[in-house]
Design a protein around this motif. Structure first.
Motif, mmCIF file in Angstrom:
data_model
loop_
_atom_site.group_PDB
_atom_site.id
_atom_site.type_symbol
_atom_site.label_atom_id
_atom_site.label_comp_id
_atom_site.label_asym_id
_atom_site.label_seq_id
_atom_site.Cartn_x
_atom_site.Cartn_y
_atom_site.Cartn_z
ATOM 1 N N LEU A 185 46.678 20.194 -17.353
ATOM 2 C CA LEU A 185 48.150 20.314 -17.993
ATOM 3 C C LEU A 185 48.796 21.264 -17.043
ATOM 4 C CD1 LEU A 185 47.980 19.950 -21.843
ATOM 5 C CD2 LEU A 185 49.084 18.525 -20.306
ATOM 6 N N ASP A 186 48.264 22.306 -16.802
ATOM 7 C CA ASP A 186 48.771 23.314 -16.128
ATOM 8 C C ASP A 186 49.039 23.293 -14.610
ATOM 9 O OD1 ASP A 186 49.126 24.657 -18.390
ATOM 10 O OD2 ASP A 186 47.727 26.241 -18.112
ATOM 11 N N ASP A 207 56.049 19.038 -15.861
ATOM 12 C CA ASP A 207 56.017 19.410 -17.211
ATOM 13 C C ASP A 207 57.504 19.859 -17.341
ATOM 14 O OD1 ASP A 207 56.268 21.531 -15.348
ATOM 15 O OD2 ASP A 207 54.873 22.871 -16.429
ATOM 16 N N THR A 220 53.949 19.187 -11.289
ATOM 17 C CA THR A 220 53.129 18.683 -12.238
ATOM 18 C C THR A 220 53.721 17.923 -13.164
ATOM 19 O OG1 THR A 220 53.804 20.734 -13.323
ATOM 20 C CG2 THR A 220 51.933 20.912 -12.004
ATOM 21 N N SER A 251 47.905 26.508 -23.460
ATOM 22 C CA SER A 251 48.933 26.873 -24.468
ATOM 23 C C SER A 251 48.145 27.164 -25.775
ATOM 24 C CB SER A 251 49.537 25.385 -24.587
ATOM 25 O OG SER A 251 48.912 24.451 -24.921
ATOM 26 N N GLU A 260 45.800 17.618 -25.542
ATOM 27 C CA GLU A 260 47.176 16.916 -25.022
ATOM 28 C C GLU A 260 46.859 16.272 -23.726
ATOM 29 O OE1 GLU A 260 51.772 18.074 -23.947
ATOM 30 O OE2 GLU A 260 50.355 19.658 -24.794
ATOM 31 N N ASP A 317 59.283 20.045 -9.191
ATOM 32 C CA ASP A 317 58.262 19.861 -10.339
ATOM 33 C C ASP A 317 57.316 18.990 -9.850
ATOM 34 O OD1 ASP A 317 57.293 19.932 -12.786
ATOM 35 O OD2 ASP A 317 58.694 18.659 -13.939
#
Length: 469
Positions: A39-40, A328, A326, A89, A173, A324
């Protein structure tokens, strides 16, 4: 253990491996540390095709018959993983160099290969399974990890795998995105750019089917714990899919070579690859089919940029398509690190050139953060960027351009020749870039790079480099 004759090499061009890789990725993403790192830091959401091709090339190198190729790729991956650490997160730390986590990633690949064979009605014999397991343990050892993080004996692997599934995997997630969102928003590969109606129609059908097949193939105890819904008839659909895809391997080998397919998906119509002529001709035919499809489907055509190969894009488009990385919705260090990672991979950089490029991007990030992060949350939102309408061509971005030129100019003659240009852009010289010597000099390269990054122009060479999926 590696190269032709190994058990894994026999799977490399097996079309069933495509389904198995999706399954393995879901099991990896269900691990909290892997899920947080994805995710990061990962570009799998915004640039899935680029990520797929890079992963494939890395696997090719890691299972090469040439020991030096394997060692060099292992060193590159270790450098990459050493940069992937932080706090997710949920406030839990993650570290891509954690040996137990790296062992789990290898375990999912092995277990998914075995499951792939079982589901297609061709279970591996015990000796073949033991050889394949030994190859994956050697793969982990090549990375420099202690072999003990995976059980020595195959018989002990299955209790280990079940224990991790039962105690450590979660409904993360990242896993949910891969299963339910990735295919819903999957952009067209470069070869199919410009045909939104055709792509949207196929994606709307294939996405839910692939998701259902993947869920049905996961370990039952994990499906129950994670609360993953299994559609009626999904088990039959899954087994039928593996059996059907398995039949494709009987086609001529040249048709199903994974390297050829990966190259074709990434091929731009503007490429100097001879196959691009065929793609261009197919594009003309597909445009006609796309026009017909738009008349009978509810999918609206996506607007195409007007004005030819070089047009301005809005600040919002530039933020989403280029900055952007990634996907997110924010600009922060992982986005710029993803740019450095992609460029390093394309140029096959070693040390110290790779670190020079990362350092230049890190300096640029600090400059952007100081100028644009008005609320002090450590990242730049699309709104902050659009409101500032910044000129990005500051000293640090100029340094990025200078370093990128240096690492591309392999022979150090202060000009980028045809081969060096092709290594970076994966296409032939753009007509407007060469000087009287037929090369790309430093000032022209830096000027073009800064123009792309600060002027937000769509350009034939630079868009495939950082903007296309």
């Amino acid at each position: 253990m590696f190269g032709p004759g190994s058990e894994f090499h026999g799977f490399f061009n097996d079309p069933r491996w495509a389904l198995a890789m999706v399954r393995a990725t879901v099991l990896e993403a269900a691990h909290p540390q892997v899920g947080a790192a994805l995710l990061d830091n990962s570009t799998f959401l915004a640039h899935p095709w680029r990520r797929l091709r890079n992963t494939f090339l890395s696997m090719q190198r890691m299972f090469s018959a040439d020991e030096q190729v394997r060692k060099r790729e292992a060193a590159r991956l270790n450098r990459l993983h050493a940069r992937l650490n932080g706090t997710g997160s949920d406030n839990r730390p993650y570290d891509a160099m954690d040996p137990a986590v790296r062992a789990w990633v290898v375990a999912t690949l092995f277990e998914s290969a075995v499951t792939m064979c079982q589901l297609s009605g061709q279970s591996l014999e015990q000796k073949a399974m033991e050889r394949l397991y030994a190859e994956f343990r050697t793969f982990l050892a090549t990375m420099g990890d202690e072999a003990g993080h995976l059980p020595v004996a195959l018989a002990d692997f299955w209790p280990y795998f079940d224990r991790v599934v039962a105690r450590e995997l979660e409904n993360t997630e990242a896993m949910r995105i891969i299963l339910y969102k990735l295919f819903d928003h999957l952009p067209a590969p470069p070869v199919l750019n410009g045909f939104p109606a055709l792509w949207a129609t196929g994606r709307a059908i294939a996405g839910p089917v692939i998701g259902a097949i993947t869920v049905a193939s996961l370990p039952e105890q994990f499906r129950r714990r994670a609360g993953l819904p299994e559609l009626a008839g999904a088990q039959t659909l899954m087994q039928g899919a593996y059996l059907t895809v398995g039949l494709v391997r009987f086609l001529p080998e040249s048709w199903i070579q994974a390297a050829n397919i990966a190259d074709l998906l990434a091929l731009s119509p503007h490429s100097d690859d001879p196959r691009a002529r065929t793609i261009t001709a197919l594009h003309e035919q597909m445009k006609r089919a796309g026009a017909l499809l738009r008349l009978v489907t509810p999918f609206p055509p996506e607007p195409e940029p007007a004005g030819g190969a070089e047009t301005q894009r809005s600040a919002a488009e530039f933020f989403a398509e280029v900055l952007d990385q990634t996907g997110d919705g924010f600009l922060d260090w992982p986005d710029l690190a993803a740019m450095a990672r992609e460029l390093s991979s394309r140029l096959d950089l070693d040390e110290p050139e790779e670190t020079r490029l990362y350092t230049a991007y890190a300096d640029w990030w600090r400059e952007l953060q100081t100028a644009l992060d008005t609320d002090g949350d450590g990242r730049v939102s699309a709104r902050e960027y659009a409101t500032a309408v910044p000129s990005l061509a500051g000293p640090s971005l100029i340094r990025v351009a200078e370093v990128l030129f240096d690492v591309t100019d392999k022979d150090g003659d202060q000009h980028i020749d045809a081969d060096e240009y092709r290594a970076l852009f994966q296409t032939a010289f753009h007509r407007d870039t060469t000087d009287t010597r037929g090369a790309y000099d430093r000032s022209a390269f830096v000027s073009e790079f800064l123009s792309f990054m600060s002027g937000r122009r769509r350009t034939t060479p630079y868009d495939p480099l950082l903007a296309q999926a």
